[in-house]
Design a protein around this motif. Structure first.
Motif, short mmCIF file in Angstrom:
data_model
loop_
_atom_site.label_atom_id
_atom_site.label_comp_id
_atom_site.label_asym_id
_atom_site.label_seq_id
_atom_site.Cartn_x
_atom_site.Cartn_y
_atom_site.Cartn_z
N LYS A 1 0.89 -0.97 -0.05
CA LYS A 1 0.39 0.31 0.33
C LYS A 1 1.44 1.60 0.32
O LYS A 1 2.11 0.78 0.33
N GLN A 2 0.24 2.61 -0.11
CA GLN A 2 1.21 3.67 -0.38
C GLN A 2 1.53 3.78 0.68
O GLN A 2 2.95 4.17 1.03
N PHE A 3 1.02 3.36 1.67
CA PHE A 3 1.68 4.03 3.29
C PHE A 3 3.10 2.82 3.72
O PHE A 3 4.03 3.69 5.00
N ASP A 4 2.35 1.52 3.05
CA ASP A 4 3.76 1.04 3.26
C ASP A 4 4.89 1.45 2.54
O ASP A 4 6.57 1.61 2.94
N LYS A 5 4.29 2.02 0.95
CA LYS A 5 6.12 1.94 -0.03
C LYS A 5 6.83 3.62 1.27
O LYS A 5 7.87 3.87 0.84
N ARG A 6 5.59 3.76 2.01
CA ARG A 6 6.12 5.73 2.18
C ARG A 6 7.03 5.49 3.32
O ARG A 6 8.02 6.01 3.64
N GLN A 7 7.06 4.03 4.29
CA GLN A 7 7.92 3.64 5.18
C GLN A 7 9.36 3.03 5.05
O GLN A 7 9.91 3.29 5.38
N THR A 8 9.34 2.57 3.76
CA THR A 8 10.54 2.00 2.93
C THR A 8 11.59 3.32 2.35
O THR A 8 12.15 3.33 3.02
N ILE A 9 10.61 4.33 2.32
CA ILE A 9 11.41 5.41 1.70
C ILE A 9 11.92 5.96 2.91
O ILE A 9 12.90 5.96 3.05
N LYS A 10 11.36 6.13 4.63
CA LYS A 10 11.99 6.83 5.19
C LYS A 10 12.58 5.85 5.76
O LYS A 10 13.83 7.08 6.26
N LYS A 11 12.66 4.62 6.59
CA LYS A 11 13.85 3.47 6.47
C LYS A 11 15.57 4.02 5.73
O LYS A 11 15.80 3.57 6.24
N ARG A 12 14.80 4.52 4.36
CA ARG A 12 16.12 4.10 3.34
C ARG A 12 17.18 5.58 3.92
O ARG A 12 18.19 5.72 3.61
N ASP A 13 15.92 6.36 3.69
CA ASP A 13 16.73 7.80 4.47
C ASP A 13 16.71 7.59 4.65
O ASP A 13 18.63 8.29 4.92
N THR A 14 16.44 7.09 6.66
CA THR A 14 17.74 7.18 8.12
C THR A 14 18.45 6.57 7.61
O THR A 14 19.40 7.09 8.03
N ASP A 15 18.21 5.20 6.90
CA ASP A 15 19.61 4.31 7.11
C ASP A 15 21.33 4.99 5.67
O ASP A 15 22.15 4.87 6.43
N ARG A 16 20.84 5.89 5.39
CA ARG A 16 22.07 6.66 4.44
C ARG A 16 22.19 8.10 5.18
O ARG A 16 23.59 7.31 5.35
N GLU A 17 21.58 8.29 5.66
CA GLU A 17 21.73 8.98 6.60
C GLU A 17 23.30 8.81 7.80
O GLU A 17 23.81 9.17 8.40
N VAL A 18 22.51 7.27 8.85
CA VAL A 18 23.32 6.79 9.46
C VAL A 18 24.62 6.58 8.86
O VAL A 18 25.76 6.84 9.74
N ARG A 19 25.08 6.21 7.83
CA ARG A 19 26.05 5.33 6.74
C ARG A 19 26.50 6.62 6.87
O ARG A 19 28.14 6.72 6.91
N ARG A 20 25.85 7.97 6.27
CA ARG A 20 27.33 9.36 6.08
C ARG A 20 27.78 9.51 7.07
O ARG A 20 29.06 9.54 7.33
N GLU A 21 27.00 9.72 8.53
CA GLU A 21 27.30 9.72 9.39
C GLU A 21 28.54 9.34 10.22
O GLU A 21 29.45 9.29 10.80
N PHE A 22 28.66 7.71 10.03
CA PHE A 22 29.45 6.94 10.35
C PHE A 22 30.80 7.23 9.76
O PHE A 22 32.42 6.84 10.05
N LYS A 23 30.64 7.40 8.25
CA LYS A 23 31.57 7.79 7.00
C LYS A 23 32.44 9.20 7.69
O LYS A 23 33.96 8.91 7.19
N ASP A 24 31.55 9.63 8.18
CA ASP A 24 32.65 11.42 8.65
C ASP A 24 32.94 11.21 9.57
O ASP A 24 34.37 11.88 9.59
N ARG A 25 33.11 10.48 10.18
CA ARG A 25 34.26 10.10 11.95
C ARG A 25 35.17 9.56 11.51
O ARG A 25 35.78 8.72 10.71
#
Length: 145
Positions: free
Chosen positions: A121-145
């Motif tokens: 459903k549409q809300f499931d897709k939104r959750q997938t996008i949100k999870k992917r974005d947060t994972d990307r930000e976490v990886r970016r933060e660990f990469k900068d350290r």
């Protein structure tokens, strides 16, 4: 085991319930084309007719365009499964679909990974996008350290 063709949108569009490994019946120049990485699984699906499984809407272009005449790149291709697996796939409840996830080689053989899926459903897709974005930000933060 190298993945030759991957259905990138399958994980986003569908909720994968169960996976199967199957063989695929191909022509010689189709095998060469797949090994080169040419082909697309977008919009493809699997149907069961007459006790056999067929993969529909898979685009595999010819290996060399000039050498093959009278060839349909979107023809239906037979999927090689056991009778038990075909019976299990044929008896699916409503709302479920069978789609190919990836095409890969296992030794000298070309295999296809298929899955029983349910549309998200549409809300499931939104959750997938949100999870992917947060994972990307976490990886970016660990990469900068």
């Amino acid at each position: 085991m190298a993945v030759l063709i991957h259905n990138k949108k399958a994980g986003f569009t569908y909720e994968i319930i169960e996976r199967f490994e199957a063989g695929i019946e191909l022509l010689g120049h189709e095998v060469k084309s797949i090994r080169e990485g040419h082909g697309s699984l977008d919009g493809s699906y699997i149907t069961i007719r007459g006790g056999e499984a067929f993969m529909m809407n898979v685009n595999i272009p010819p290996y060399q365009a000039g050498n093959v005449t009278d060839y349909d790149p979107i023809r239906n291709r037979k999927i090689l499964l056991t009778k038990e697996e075909i019976g299990r796939l044929a008896g699916l409840a409503g709302g479920l679909t069978i789609v190919p996830i990836s095409v890969y080689n296992k030794g000298r053989k070309i295999k296809v990974e298929i899955a029983i899926v349910r549309g998200k459903k549409q809300f499931d897709k939104r959750q997938t996008i949100k999870k992917r974005d947060t994972d990307r930000e976490v990886r970016r933060e660990f990469k900068d350290r």
